[in-house]
Write an enzyme that holds these catalytic residues in place. Structure first.
Site, PDB file in Angstrom:
ATOM      1  N   GLY A   1       0.796  -1.213   0.000  1.00 51.39           N
ATOM      2  CA  GLY A   1       0.000   0.000   0.000  1.00 51.39           C
ATOM      3  C   GLY A   1       0.829   1.262   0.000  1.00 51.39           C
ATOM      4  N   ASP A   2       2.141   1.133   0.211  1.00 51.48           N
ATOM      5  CA  ASP A   2       2.996   2.315   0.231  1.00 51.48           C
ATOM      6  C   ASP A   2       2.906   3.052  -1.102  1.00 51.48           C
ATOM      7  OD1 ASP A   2       5.690   3.517   1.656  1.00 51.48           O
ATOM      8  OD2 ASP A   2       5.801   3.558  -0.526  1.00 51.48           O
ATOM      9  N   ALA A   3       2.526   4.310  -1.041  1.00 50.56           N
ATOM     10  CA  ALA A   3       2.308   5.087  -2.261  1.00 50.56           C
ATOM     11  C   ALA A   3       3.587   5.183  -3.088  1.00 50.56           C
ATOM     12  CB  ALA A   3       1.794   6.482  -1.904  1.00 50.56           C
TER      13      ALA A   3
END
Length: 305
Positions: A255-257
DNA sequence: AACCAGGCTGCGC
DNA sequence: GCGCAGCATGGT
């Protein structure tokens, strides 16, 4: 000055495949980090050592890192601590040759072994600091995150004064545990961030969580669970902290952008990849998944990528 | 002005 | 277990 005080410096031999310049560049990245100063290829930073706080400066010379103490007593215990702290801080003990061989097997990533050659994982050895910092960084841009951190550190941290400026130690849990959300709101912490951070400080202050407790957990899933049971700590934060504080080899902050952007820019995934798609790609990098995440973050600052 | 940023919680299925 | 809304706050 007494002879014993003049001797307040020591050296650490640098490993193979190491670039101090790359490490400093990553630590700086043009962000305003209140916990260190980087200037003219020198790093200056304060740390809480066992016998007393220390202000130290690091520079490279003749294939060694020279550590000089600007303030604080370099007792035997403090020197041992600082040596290990620095080894952890810029990950001096991991041989990178095996990692580079795997990178070179992927034409999309092979350039990294030259462009980022010698870059080592910059760690956050203090677990409490790592957790607070990752909560600060949730869902906001890094410029703002560093600003929030500065406000928190200047309000609750300990200042070490020196002729070349003020240096701060990250706030200890016992102090931060006395803050209330109303104290942090004016610093532009959201209500949730404020509550999460104070809750975390209480957890540490009461001895219900520590690096030792986490280290004694039998495996990585237990460590992830211990962290994710904390209010405000989700899968991203848990993995981020295990990478930065515990040197866990195979953690992916899903989920890390930034990670997803980097994967897209390298033509590895389409937008909104599932966890499974990310796992499929990372599967080949077993043992080096955390390092690959780190290098992908590094790649975000390269205009071409 | 919309969309983004180193997400998380709580809810419904 | 998975997907999704709602949230909070500044940057670009």
């Amino acid at each position: 000055m007494k002879e014993s005080e003049q001797a307040a410096c020591f050296t650490i031999k640098t490993p193979e495949i190491f670039s101090f310049t790359e490490c400093l560049w990553f630590l700086d990245r043009n962000y305003d980090d209140c916990l260190h100063q980087i200037e003219a290829q020198q790093l200056t930073k304060a740390v809480n050592a066992p016998d007393s706080p220390l202000l130290f400066r690091l520079h490279e010379e003749n294939e060694a890192l020279c550590v000089s103490i600007l303030k604080g007593r370099l007792t035997i215990q403090n020197e041992l601590f600082l040596k290990q702290y620095i080894r952890d801080y810029i990950d001096l003990d991991t041989p990178l040759d095996a990692y580079y061989r795997i990178l070179n097997n992927d034409p999309r990533l092979a350039y990294m072994t030259e462009t980022f050659k010698g870059l080592r994982m910059t760690g956050l050895p203090d677990l409490f600091e790592a957790l607070v910092w990752s909560i600060i960084g949730q869902q906001i841009n890094l410029t703002f995150a560093y600003r929030l951190k500065r406000r928190l550190v200047e309000a609750y941290g300990t200042k070490m004064q020196h002729s070349c400026g003020d240096f701060y130690l990250f706030p200890i849990p016992e102090i931060l545990a006395t803050a209330t959300p109303e104290d942090l709101r004016p610093m532009q912490f959201s209500g949730n961030k404020a509550r999460y951070i104070i809750g975390l400080a209480r957890l540490f202050a009461e001895g219900r969580l520590s690096k030792e407790i986490l280290q004694h957990a039998p495996n990585i899933n237990d460590r992830l669970k211990l962290l994710m049971d904390i209010k405000g700590v989700g899968i991203w934060t848990a993995n981020y902290v295990l990478i930065k504080s515990m040197k866990e080899k195979d953690c992916i902050p899903y989920g890390d952008a930034g990670l997803i952007n980097a994967l897209k820019q390298h033509g590895i995934v389409e937008s909104r990849p599932t966890q499974q798609q990310i796992d499929d790609f990372f599967g080949r990098f077993s043992g080096w998944q955390s390092y690959l995440v780190f290098y992908l973050w590094r790649s975000l600052a390269v205009p071409k990528y």
